[in-house]
Scaffold this active site. Structure first.
Site, PDB file in Angstrom:
ATOM      1  N   ASP A 183       9.084   3.102 -11.681  1.00 54.54           N
ATOM      2  CA  ASP A 183       9.962   4.228 -11.712  1.00 54.54           C
ATOM      3  C   ASP A 183       8.873   5.397 -11.957  1.00 54.54           C
ATOM      4  O   ASP A 183       9.824   5.380 -13.755  1.00 54.54           O
ATOM      5  CB  ASP A 183      10.926   4.135 -11.690  1.00 54.54           C
ATOM      6  N   ASP A 243       4.941   0.680  -8.176  1.00 61.91           N
ATOM      7  CA  ASP A 243       5.784   1.005  -7.106  1.00 61.91           C
ATOM      8  C   ASP A 243       7.296   0.760  -7.859  1.00 61.91           C
ATOM      9  O   ASP A 243       7.410  -0.425  -8.888  1.00 61.91           O
ATOM     10  CB  ASP A 243       5.271  -0.181  -5.884  1.00 61.91           C
ATOM     11  N   TYR A 295      10.994  19.910  -0.835  1.00 63.40           N
ATOM     12  CA  TYR A 295       9.332  19.265  -0.682  1.00 63.40           C
ATOM     13  C   TYR A 295       8.217  19.863  -0.866  1.00 63.40           C
ATOM     14  O   TYR A 295       7.007  20.202  -1.976  1.00 63.40           O
ATOM     15  CB  TYR A 295       9.178  18.347   0.281  1.00 63.40           C
TER      16      TYR A 295
END
Ligand code: NAD
Length: 252
Positions: free
Chosen positions: A63, A37, A156
């Site tokens: 990342d 994470d 998105y």
């Protein structure tokens, strides 16, 4: 207990929501899990949850939208655990809730960097290890937003739709090497991501629930069970599919 026993899994964005539930579920079923994470505190918390339950996990800061970091972490995971069997590309963000007229090129590019390039880079650098392993399973995280249109979250939708075709394309490409590539398309699942949308608009879900024939939203484990199936050898004949987990929303 042993549905993915002895397998090694990498989960991106495993510090929260679906990624955490998936990492915990895979560990519970016997996998060694690389929890990754950008949020170190929450990632390490996931590792603690797994270890406290008797599972095996290690944390790496990652990342997933940065190619060099992806390669370095994938190499380190293979070095630590000896192989890679499962990759769950989960990391993703919702981005700005704007229309096509309103989107800026900067926001569009940022969304594709985080949601799509992460899948590309992680897949690209994991495939050689899966090839060496003789098989593997990659589970990409699309969304209900990747298969239906709506009036919200324009970039998105675009990124999640892209993930569907990337999964199908890679499924065909790598099937002869017994590397399976599937994607999941969850509807609304109560996680910090959805809480963020509710913080912006407390009425965000008021009408949404009416569109779910089953009458309730999902929970992270509803998605984690689907990932577990696709990741395990139970799914050995399943590749290139989009597994919709949406309480019947898209069946209407
Ligand atoms: N919750 C839902 O209703 C829902 C529905 C469909 C699809 N999804 C998808 O599921 C995935 C997880 O969603 P969630 O609801 O658990 O979100 P979340 O916000 O709770 O968790 C996302 C995690 O990803 C991490 N992350 C963000 N950017 C990253 C990056 N560049 N590299 C690595 N990690 C990064 C965050 O730190 C966080 O821990 C996302 O791809 C999301 O689009 C969620």
């Amino acid at each position: 207990m042993d549905r993915v026993k002895e397998k090694v899994a990498i989960v991106t964005g495993a510090g929260s929501g679906l990624g955490r539930a998936e990492a915990v579920m895979l560990a519970k079923e016997g996998a060694k899990v690389a929890v990754t994470d950008i949020n170190d505190a929450s990632g390490m918390e996931t590792v603690e949850i797994i270890r406290n339950a008797g599972g095996e996990a290690e944390y790496w800061h990652l990342d997933a939208s940065e190619e060099k970091e992806c390669k370095a972490v994938i190499d380190a995971v293979a070095e630590k655990f000896g192989k890679i069997d499962i990759l769950v590309n989960n990391a993703g963000i919702t981005g700005p809730d704007v229309t096509t007229e309103e989107i800026t090129e900067e926001d569009w590019d940022r969304m594709f960097k985080i949601n799509v390039k992460s899948v590309l880079f992680m897949t690209k650098h994991t495939i050689p290890y899966m090839r060496k392993n003789g098989k593997g399973s990659i589970v990409n995280t699309s969304s209900l937003s990747g298969i239906i249109g709506d009036t919200e979250l324009t970039p998105y939708h675009a990124t999640k739709g892209t993930i569907v075709i990337m999964s199908q394309k890679d499924a065909v490409q790598y099937a002869p090497e017994h590397i399976r590539v599937n994607c999941i398309c969850p509807g609304t699942v109560m996680t910090p991501l959805v809480q963020g949308l509710l913080d912006d608009d407390p009425h965000y879900l008021d009408n949404d629930i009416k569109r779910y024939p089953i009458g309730y939203f999902g929970e992270p484990d509803d998605v984690a069970y689907a990932v577990l199936f696709l990741a395990s050898d139970e799914g050995r004949f399943v590749t290139g599919t989009k597994l919709v987990i949406d309480g019947g929303y898209s069946a209407q």
